[in-house]
Design a protein around this motif. Sequence first.
Motif, PDB file in Angstrom:
ATOM      1  N   THR A 138       0.853  -1.190   0.000  1.00  0.00           N
ATOM      2  CA  THR A 138       0.000   0.000   0.000  1.00  0.00           C
ATOM      3  C   THR A 138       0.887   1.237   0.000  1.00  0.00           C
ATOM      4  O   THR A 138       1.149   1.848   1.042  1.00  0.00           O
ATOM      5  N   PRO A 139       1.377   1.633  -1.162  1.00  0.00           N
ATOM      6  CA  PRO A 139       2.303   2.777  -1.220  1.00  0.00           C
ATOM      7  C   PRO A 139       1.619   4.104  -0.918  1.00  0.00           C
ATOM      8  O   PRO A 139       0.427   4.273  -1.144  1.00  0.00           O
ATOM      9  N   ASP A 140       2.411   5.024  -0.380  1.00  0.00           N
ATOM     10  CA  ASP A 140       1.957   6.397  -0.190  1.00  0.00           C
ATOM     11  C   ASP A 140       3.134   7.316  -0.538  1.00  0.00           C
ATOM     12  O   ASP A 140       4.083   6.888  -1.182  1.00  0.00           O
ATOM     13  N   LYS A 141       3.052   8.568  -0.130  1.00  0.00           N
ATOM     14  CA  LYS A 141       4.108   9.527  -0.500  1.00  0.00           C
ATOM     15  C   LYS A 141       5.177   9.652   0.581  1.00  0.00           C
ATOM     16  O   LYS A 141       5.958  10.599   0.578  1.00  0.00           O
ATOM     17  N   SER A 142       5.242   8.703   1.489  1.00  0.00           N
ATOM     18  CA  SER A 142       6.169   8.767   2.612  1.00  0.00           C
ATOM     19  C   SER A 142       7.583   8.356   2.217  1.00  0.00           C
ATOM     20  O   SER A 142       7.834   7.796   1.143  1.00  0.00           O
ATOM     21  N   LEU A 143       8.505   8.629   3.145  1.00  0.00           N
ATOM     22  CA  LEU A 143       9.892   8.222   2.951  1.00  0.00           C
ATOM     23  C   LEU A 143      10.002   6.710   2.835  1.00  0.00           C
ATOM     24  O   LEU A 143      10.799   6.190   2.040  1.00  0.00           O
ATOM     25  N   ALA A 144       9.216   5.977   3.621  1.00  0.00           N
ATOM     26  CA  ALA A 144       9.276   4.513   3.583  1.00  0.00           C
ATOM     27  C   ALA A 144       8.947   3.981   2.194  1.00  0.00           C
ATOM     28  O   ALA A 144       9.566   3.027   1.715  1.00  0.00           O
ATOM     29  N   THR A 145       7.969   4.586   1.522  1.00  0.00           N
ATOM     30  CA  THR A 145       7.620   4.170   0.160  1.00  0.00           C
ATOM     31  C   THR A 145       8.751   4.509  -0.804  1.00  0.00           C
ATOM     32  O   THR A 145       9.103   3.709  -1.681  1.00  0.00           O
ATOM     33  N   CYS A 146       9.328   5.695  -0.647  1.00  0.00           N
ATOM     34  CA  CYS A 146      10.440   6.094  -1.518  1.00  0.00           C
ATOM     35  C   CYS A 146      11.628   5.155  -1.366  1.00  0.00           C
ATOM     36  O   CYS A 146      12.282   4.795  -2.350  1.00  0.00           O
ATOM     37  N   LEU A 147      11.917   4.730  -0.140  1.00  0.00           N
ATOM     38  CA  LEU A 147      13.036   3.818   0.095  1.00  0.00           C
ATOM     39  C   LEU A 147      12.821   2.465  -0.567  1.00  0.00           C
ATOM     40  O   LEU A 147      13.790   1.790  -0.936  1.00  0.00           O
ATOM     41  N   GLN A 148      11.567   2.064  -0.738  1.00  0.00           N
ATOM     42  CA  GLN A 148      11.301   0.819  -1.463  1.00  0.00           C
ATOM     43  C   GLN A 148      11.762   0.941  -2.915  1.00  0.00           C
ATOM     44  O   GLN A 148      12.159  -0.033  -3.536  1.00  0.00           O
ATOM     45  N   GLY A 149      11.700   2.135  -3.471  1.00  0.00           N
ATOM     46  CA  GLY A 149      12.172   2.352  -4.844  1.00  0.00           C
ATOM     47  C   GLY A 149      13.679   2.401  -4.944  1.00  0.00           C
ATOM     48  O   GLY A 149      14.258   2.076  -5.981  1.00  0.00           O
ATOM     49  N   GLY A 150      14.332   2.810  -3.854  1.00  0.00           N
ATOM     50  CA  GLY A 150      15.796   2.803  -3.823  1.00  0.00           C
ATOM     51  C   GLY A 150      16.458   3.946  -4.561  1.00  0.00           C
ATOM     52  O   GLY A 150      17.661   3.895  -4.824  1.00  0.00           O
ATOM     53  N   GLY A 151      15.714   4.992  -4.898  1.00  0.00           N
ATOM     54  CA  GLY A 151      16.299   6.102  -5.645  1.00  0.00           C
ATOM     55  C   GLY A 151      16.690   7.265  -4.745  1.00  0.00           C
ATOM     56  O   GLY A 151      17.078   7.085  -3.591  1.00  0.00           O
ATOM     57  N   ASP A 152      16.575   8.479  -5.286  1.00  0.00           N
ATOM     58  CA  ASP A 152      16.903   9.704  -4.569  1.00  0.00           C
ATOM     59  C   ASP A 152      15.725  10.084  -3.675  1.00  0.00           C
ATOM     60  O   ASP A 152      14.667  10.466  -4.167  1.00  0.00           O
ATOM     61  N   CYS A 153      15.920   9.991  -2.366  1.00  0.00           N
ATOM     62  CA  CYS A 153      14.872  10.351  -1.397  1.00  0.00           C
ATOM     63  C   CYS A 153      15.380  11.444  -0.461  1.00  0.00           C
ATOM     64  O   CYS A 153      14.940  11.574   0.684  1.00  0.00           O
ATOM     65  N   GLY A 154      16.328  12.258  -0.959  1.00  0.00           N
ATOM     66  CA  GLY A 154      17.029  13.214  -0.106  1.00  0.00           C
ATOM     67  C   GLY A 154      16.223  14.406   0.347  1.00  0.00           C
ATOM     68  O   GLY A 154      16.688  15.140   1.229  1.00  0.00           O
ATOM     69  N   ALA A 155      15.051  14.642  -0.218  1.00  0.00           N
ATOM     70  CA  ALA A 155      14.275  15.823   0.153  1.00  0.00           C
ATOM     71  C   ALA A 155      13.338  15.583   1.329  1.00  0.00           C
ATOM     72  O   ALA A 155      12.719  16.526   1.822  1.00  0.00           O
ATOM     73  N   TYR A 156      13.208  14.346   1.777  1.00  0.00           N
ATOM     74  CA  TYR A 156      12.356  14.075   2.936  1.00  0.00           C
ATOM     75  C   TYR A 156      13.024  14.635   4.196  1.00  0.00           C
ATOM     76  O   TYR A 156      14.249  14.493   4.379  1.00  0.00           O
ATOM     77  N   PRO A 157      12.240  15.254   5.068  1.00  0.00           N
ATOM     78  CA  PRO A 157      12.841  15.896   6.248  1.00  0.00           C
ATOM     79  C   PRO A 157      13.219  14.930   7.372  1.00  0.00           C
ATOM     80  O   PRO A 157      13.963  15.300   8.283  1.00  0.00           O
ATOM     81  N   GLU A 158      12.717  13.693   7.330  1.00  0.00           N
ATOM     82  CA  GLU A 158      12.966  12.760   8.431  1.00  0.00           C
ATOM     83  C   GLU A 158      14.461  12.429   8.542  1.00  0.00           C
ATOM     84  O   GLU A 158      15.138  12.196   7.535  1.00  0.00           O
ATOM     85  N   ARG A 159      14.936  12.396   9.770  1.00  0.00           N
ATOM     86  CA  ARG A 159      16.332  12.076  10.041  1.00  0.00           C
ATOM     87  C   ARG A 159      16.416  11.191  11.278  1.00  0.00           C
ATOM     88  O   ARG A 159      15.490  11.128  12.093  1.00  0.00           O
ATOM     89  N   CYS A 160      17.543  10.514  11.418  1.00  0.00           N
ATOM     90  CA  CYS A 160      17.855   9.801  12.654  1.00  0.00           C
ATOM     91  C   CYS A 160      19.302  10.104  12.994  1.00  0.00           C
ATOM     92  O   CYS A 160      20.031  10.676  12.177  1.00  0.00           O
ATOM     93  N   ASP A 161      19.727   9.731  14.191  1.00  0.00           N
ATOM     94  CA  ASP A 161      21.113  10.020  14.585  1.00  0.00           C
ATOM     95  C   ASP A 161      21.619   8.941  15.528  1.00  0.00           C
ATOM     96  O   ASP A 161      20.830   8.231  16.172  1.00  0.00           O
TER      97      ASP A 161
END
Length: 226
Positions: A138-161
């Motif tokens: 069930t894809p949406d416009k989230s970072l998790a969906t973008c990561l499934q594609g494996g491409g450029d997802c650099g504009a998402y604001p989510e970060r971890c540290d």
Amino acid sequence: MTVKHIAATMCLLLGLSVSGSSKKPIDDPGVSTHQQVYQILQNYNKVLQSLAEIFSGIPRIGSAIHCSLNPGSSVTAAASDGPPLKSDSCDCDYHPGGCTISQLPPANLACYCTYKGAWTCGGEIRECPQPDAPKCKTPDKSLATCLQGGGDCGAYPERCDCDYHPGGCSIAATAVPNTACKCIYIGVWTCKGEIVRCKDSNHVKCLNPDSSRESCLQGGGDCDGY
């Protein structure tokens, strides 16, 4: 309607219009030259109107034939009779830092975002690397969906540290749901975190990540600081 059918119809209309429009032959001495020219123009005007009706109906005929022959086709006509829209596509928009998904891929597929230059991104349909992942099904416009594609997802604001501890790294700021934080030791007693796909997309620590070692292992990075 084929080209031969159109040509035959044109000839038929021309013959009928010329022969049936006047009661007297054109070379009849009782008909003035002015009347002859007027009758000819009327005939051709009728022919042109008939041809316009024929050609205006061809797209609708073709669309009806296509729909009847391909009831399950993925191509649908726009409501405004504009260009067809394909349901097997996706798209991505540019934002500072990279791309984000703007048009969703179909269910059970992923969208590969690519930065094309000049502040423009595009999207391509790809197979999910994790077909059983929630954001593949069930894809949406989230970072998790973008990561499934494996491409450029650099504009998402989510970060971890991640922080350094004797022996390695541990999570300091957790990832968002359906993703993992990959801890990386960068030297000089310093670690950083990068959001990535989970190793197991249905693991409880992927669905609801925290700062535990289990969550760190989902990212596949340096987790030796625990």
